[in-house]
Design an enzyme around this catalytic site. Sequence first.
Site, mmCIF file in Angstrom:
data_model
loop_
_atom_site.group_PDB
_atom_site.id
_atom_site.type_symbol
_atom_site.label_atom_id
_atom_site.label_comp_id
_atom_site.label_asym_id
_atom_site.label_seq_id
_atom_site.Cartn_x
_atom_site.Cartn_y
_atom_site.Cartn_z
ATOM 1 N N PHE A 105 0.840 -1.199 0.000
ATOM 2 C CA PHE A 105 0.000 0.000 0.000
ATOM 3 C C PHE A 105 0.879 1.254 0.000
ATOM 4 C CE2 PHE A 105 -2.975 3.084 1.832
ATOM 5 C CZ PHE A 105 -4.068 2.867 1.012
ATOM 6 N N ASP A 117 1.640 -5.164 8.549
ATOM 7 C CA ASP A 117 0.510 -4.255 8.380
ATOM 8 C C ASP A 117 -0.740 -5.126 8.303
ATOM 9 O OD1 ASP A 117 -1.576 -2.689 7.297
ATOM 10 O OD2 ASP A 117 -0.177 -1.396 6.214
ATOM 11 N N TYR A 147 -11.115 0.982 10.797
ATOM 12 C CA TYR A 147 -12.303 1.452 10.083
ATOM 13 C C TYR A 147 -12.739 0.527 8.958
ATOM 14 C CZ TYR A 147 -8.405 3.519 7.446
ATOM 15 O OH TYR A 147 -7.223 3.717 6.778
ATOM 16 N N LYS A 148 -12.033 -0.583 8.763
ATOM 17 C CA LYS A 148 -12.429 -1.547 7.743
ATOM 18 C C LYS A 148 -13.304 -2.612 8.399
ATOM 19 C CE LYS A 148 -8.124 -0.719 5.169
ATOM 20 N NZ LYS A 148 -8.668 0.147 4.109
ATOM 21 N N ARG A 150 -12.413 -4.353 -6.787
ATOM 22 C CA ARG A 150 -12.363 -5.179 -5.583
ATOM 23 C C ARG A 150 -13.774 -5.424 -5.055
ATOM 24 N NH1 ARG A 150 -8.133 -2.790 -1.334
ATOM 25 N NH2 ARG A 150 -9.779 -1.226 -1.226
#
Length: 412
Positions: free
Chosen positions: A133, A210, A235-236, A384
């Site tokens: 990322f 991560d 927050y995912k 995705r």
Amino acid sequence: MTPPPSEPPAELPSEPLDAADPLASFVDRFMPAGDVVSYLDGNSLGRPLRVTPERLTAFVTHDWGSRLIRSWDEQWMDRPVALGDRIGAAALGAAAGQTVVGDSTTVLLYKAIRALLAARPDRHEIVIDDDQFPTDRFVVEGIARERGATVRWVHVDPALGVTVDLLADVVGPDTAVVLVNHVSYRSGHLADMPAITRLVHDAGALVLFDLCHSVGVVPMRLDEWGVDVAVGCTYKYLNGGPGAPAFVYARRDLLPSLDQPIQGWMGAADVFAMADGYTPADGIRRFISGTPPIVGMLPLGDMLDVVDEAGIDAIRAKSLALTDYAFALVDAWLVPLGIEVATPREPAARGSHVTVRHPAFEQVVAALWEEGVVPDFRNPDGLRIGLSPLSTTFAEVRVGIAAIRAALLAVG
């Protein structure tokens, strides 16, 4: 060649799967999604729980509005570590006292990498793959420039991710830190955390994972596997809300040797001593810098209640069932239209999103959003399908992939 029909075929129904789903009742714990008929982006931003508005209101009227500054002594001062312990127990396989909530993922990655690099002063290399990322790559490049370290890039196939064999070719006596995304944000590839940790330790280096795309949906045992440090967002799959603070885990026996670089009063051994010099707290609290973002932590506690109730192993089982179903629909409906699957099919090698590739997807995703079907797009050509097990039904997956098919047919 006969063109495919405009309507999706009738096979692969979702109703039996939803009827047999042991976690089906949890879907109603989340707020209605307005005009959204298929939300396939829980891997980027989880949906809010129904209790969240009440939680926020009670905070404003009571905890803040009535108790005022007294709430720091009554509950807020301990909340970063208390919530960290809950994340550790529910999702990380981590004993208490090793996880703390606060700051963003980017800031915590910076703190963690700097601390690990300093803990190996005789080494100068940071190993990272070239498809991680952007935040991870950017932070590593900045630290290398700042500290005079060397970045060793591992080239990976964007349809896969980091493997032990790839790392074995670059990890060596100069390696200080190896940074790996547990689940690749692009392909959904699930890295072999215990094997990578063993490889890195055998080389005398330290490993940082991560966990942003795995925490709350992929079971892990950080303590058992000997992971050094891990950072993840909330927050995912933990549904903490936009901008909710991240967390950092650090192995207990390693903590005394980790000096994070952003020294602030909240990470001091005695917060209210107002001392002339900085002495870090003995435990994980040393990774706190400034005043914790208490408001941003509120929804997370309720979601951890839900994760505890459902159980991380059951969540993983539904995640695999959802991705299996998505693969079946993609193979039946989208592969004939020229899309490529970019996510590993083996259960042990994938997270909870399925990435498919097609040159038209940037255009297609914009059109889908207008119709209330919400996957996301990642350059250059990836769509995705993010499947958050506690808030996603099999029917939503079918509706969403049928809409993707229709949109592809529409653009020719």
